[in-house]
Design a protein around this motif. Structure first.
Motif, PDB file in Angstrom:
ATOM      1  N   VAL A 193      58.320  71.508  74.765  1.00 37.04           N
ATOM      2  CA  VAL A 193      58.762  72.523  73.802  1.00 37.04           C
ATOM      3  C   VAL A 193      57.882  73.762  73.884  1.00 37.04           C
ATOM      4  O   VAL A 193      58.373  74.896  73.934  1.00 37.04           O
ATOM      5  N   ILE A 194      56.571  73.557  73.929  1.00 33.21           N
ATOM      6  CA  ILE A 194      55.646  74.695  74.027  1.00 33.21           C
ATOM      7  C   ILE A 194      55.881  75.448  75.328  1.00 33.21           C
ATOM      8  O   ILE A 194      55.865  76.691  75.362  1.00 33.21           O
ATOM      9  N   GLY A 195      56.111  74.706  76.414  1.00 34.66           N
ATOM     10  CA  GLY A 195      56.367  75.355  77.695  1.00 34.66           C
ATOM     11  C   GLY A 195      57.598  76.229  77.673  1.00 34.66           C
ATOM     12  O   GLY A 195      57.599  77.343  78.208  1.00 34.66           O
ATOM     13  N   ARG A 196      58.677  75.743  77.054  1.00 33.93           N
ATOM     14  CA  ARG A 196      59.915  76.532  76.985  1.00 33.93           C
ATOM     15  C   ARG A 196      59.743  77.771  76.116  1.00 33.93           C
ATOM     16  O   ARG A 196      60.255  78.855  76.436  1.00 33.93           O
ATOM     17  N   ARG A 197      59.031  77.638  75.000  1.00 36.67           N
ATOM     18  CA  ARG A 197      58.903  78.753  74.062  1.00 36.67           C
ATOM     19  C   ARG A 197      57.924  79.812  74.521  1.00 36.67           C
ATOM     20  O   ARG A 197      58.019  80.966  74.108  1.00 36.67           O
ATOM     21  N   THR A 198      56.971  79.431  75.359  1.00 34.23           N
ATOM     22  CA  THR A 198      55.988  80.393  75.841  1.00 34.23           C
ATOM     23  C   THR A 198      56.299  80.923  77.236  1.00 34.23           C
ATOM     24  O   THR A 198      55.553  81.748  77.761  1.00 34.23           O
ATOM     25  N   ALA A 199      57.388  80.430  77.834  1.00 34.41           N
ATOM     26  CA  ALA A 199      57.743  80.882  79.181  1.00 34.41           C
ATOM     27  C   ALA A 199      58.086  82.370  79.182  1.00 34.41           C
ATOM     28  O   ALA A 199      58.752  82.874  78.275  1.00 34.41           O
ATOM     29  N   LYS A 200      57.617  83.054  80.188  1.00 33.62           N
ATOM     30  CA  LYS A 200      57.872  84.482  80.325  1.00 33.62           C
ATOM     31  C   LYS A 200      58.865  84.703  81.462  1.00 33.62           C
ATOM     32  O   LYS A 200      58.670  84.205  82.568  1.00 33.62           O
TER      33      LYS A 200
ATOM     34  N   SER B 271      51.436  53.294  71.445  1.00 31.58           N
ATOM     35  CA  SER B 271      51.014  54.117  72.586  1.00 31.58           C
ATOM     36  C   SER B 271      52.212  54.834  73.217  1.00 31.58           C
ATOM     37  O   SER B 271      52.133  56.018  73.549  1.00 31.58           O
ATOM     38  N   LEU B 272      53.338  54.110  73.363  1.00 24.24           N
ATOM     39  CA  LEU B 272      54.533  54.723  73.927  1.00 24.24           C
ATOM     40  C   LEU B 272      55.038  55.853  73.048  1.00 24.24           C
ATOM     41  O   LEU B 272      55.414  56.930  73.542  1.00 24.24           O
ATOM     42  N   VAL B 273      55.034  55.656  71.735  1.00 19.87           N
ATOM     43  CA  VAL B 273      55.471  56.704  70.805  1.00 19.87           C
ATOM     44  C   VAL B 273      54.554  57.909  70.878  1.00 19.87           C
ATOM     45  O   VAL B 273      55.008  59.061  70.915  1.00 19.87           O
ATOM     46  N   PHE B 274      53.257  57.656  70.932  1.00 16.61           N
ATOM     47  CA  PHE B 274      52.280  58.749  70.966  1.00 16.61           C
ATOM     48  C   PHE B 274      52.450  59.611  72.222  1.00 16.61           C
ATOM     49  O   PHE B 274      52.546  60.837  72.142  1.00 16.61           O
ATOM     50  N   PHE B 275      52.515  58.968  73.371  1.00 13.33           N
ATOM     51  CA  PHE B 275      52.645  59.715  74.622  1.00 13.33           C
ATOM     52  C   PHE B 275      54.012  60.408  74.727  1.00 13.33           C
ATOM     53  O   PHE B 275      54.124  61.489  75.310  1.00 13.33           O
ATOM     54  N   SER B 276      55.043  59.815  74.122  1.00 18.78           N
ATOM     55  CA  SER B 276      56.354  60.471  74.096  1.00 18.78           C
ATOM     56  C   SER B 276      56.300  61.745  73.271  1.00 18.78           C
ATOM     57  O   SER B 276      56.858  62.785  73.662  1.00 18.78           O
ATOM     58  N   LEU B 277      55.608  61.703  72.152  1.00 19.41           N
ATOM     59  CA  LEU B 277      55.473  62.896  71.306  1.00 19.41           C
ATOM     60  C   LEU B 277      54.655  63.977  72.009  1.00 19.41           C
ATOM     61  O   LEU B 277      54.983  65.164  71.918  1.00 19.41           O
ATOM     62  N   VAL B 278      53.589  63.561  72.685  1.00 17.10           N
ATOM     63  CA  VAL B 278      52.767  64.534  73.417  1.00 17.10           C
ATOM     64  C   VAL B 278      53.590  65.213  74.502  1.00 17.10           C
ATOM     65  O   VAL B 278      53.549  66.443  74.672  1.00 17.10           O
ATOM     66  N   TYR B 279      54.370  64.418  75.251  1.00 19.07           N
ATOM     67  CA  TYR B 279      55.195  64.978  76.326  1.00 19.07           C
ATOM     68  C   TYR B 279      56.262  65.912  75.767  1.00 19.07           C
ATOM     69  O   TYR B 279      56.490  67.005  76.299  1.00 19.07           O
TER      70      TYR B 279
END
Length: 266
Positions: free
Chosen positions: A48-55, A35-43
């Motif tokens: 990463v998506i937030g940084r790459r899609t930031a305008k 569970s810890l690994v899964f939530f770490s990957l999601v976060y």
């Protein structure tokens, strides 16, 4: 409780060590570990998506009007945005004060320094004429309502003149500026940034006059945000923490910079 009192300064270290043991025990449980690994990957993926899609805004031909640039946050913000490439209109209570002189010296050719008293309808109207002439084609990309004053005093001891004056600056000042410049902001589909305070969230002794205005600023901003959404205009709240010494609000220069006629307790 008796154990914590006995440990005294070592209480934090003991708590941290026990928490570490608990985490280690949880990690030995396979389901907990997965569970810890899964939530770490999601976060991580979310970041990463937030940084790459930031305008990021291109500063070219974008005008930003900032109030209260004599000292503190407004002064630093004006210099920073000017360095980035925005066309900054920095307003100061004292047009020939030290803060205004520093801005003229440090700023580029895009920097405009105006003397504006946000507690005066006439002064705000005159600044609007100047800004309209500068950016009537593009509109105003951002208005930062930063100017404000502060003083400490118990409710019973502060005078009504003090309450009236601080409200005229901190409360009605942003209202005056917003009402005056909203047509230009709508034209640019821009934003209004209202600098309130964490004191707009909770109460402290001797801070009633100041905190009242910041609570009002919170509600004003939320209401204006709902009204401006249909025009594509954003309304943003900034809640600085303890910057009293840095801004000059509470030091010996505060009344000189922000208040033409300081009112003393009687």
């Amino acid at each position: 409780m008796d154990l914590l009192q006995t440990l005294g300064p070592q209480a934090f270290e003991v708590t941290f060590f026990l928490s570490f043991l608990l985490l280690l025990y949880s990690a030995l449980n396979l389901q907990m570990l997965m569970s810890l690994v899964f939530f770490s990957l999601v976060y991580y993926t979310y970041r990463v998506i937030g940084r790459r899609t930031a305008k990021y805004a291109v500063p070219t031909d974008k005008y930003v009007l900032i109030t209260g640039c004599d000292t503190g946050i407004g002064h630093s913000l004006a210099i920073t945005l000017d360095d980035i490439g925005f066309s900054v209109i920095a307003t100061c209570l004292r047009g020939e004060g030290e803060g205004a002189k520093q801005l003229r010296k440090a700023g580029s050719k895009r920097m405009h320094v105006l003397e504006v008293d946000i507690s005066s309808d006439e002064s705000v109207a005159n600044s609007l004429k100047y800004v309209e002439n500068e950016c009537k084609m593009t509109g105003l990309w951002a208005l930062v309502n930063n100017a404000g004053i502060n003083f400490l005093g118990d409710v019973e001891l502060a005078t009504m003149k003090q309450y009236s004056h601080i409200n005229n600056v901190n409360n009605f000042g942003p209202l005056r500026m917003s009402k005056a410049f909203l047509p230009l902001i709508r034209k640019a589909r821009g934003r209004i940034v209202n600098v309130t305070s964490v004191k707009g969230r909770f109460a402290l002794p001797s801070n009633a006059a100041y905190s009242m205005t910041k609570w009002a600023g919170e509600n004003f901003s939320d209401t204006l945000r709902l009204e401006m959404k249909r025009f594509g205009v954003k309304v943003i709240i900034m809640e600085p923490g303890h910057f009293g010494g840095a801004t000059g609000c509470l030091n010996k220069d505060g009344p000189v910079v922000y208040d033409r006629a300081p009112v003393k307790l009687t």
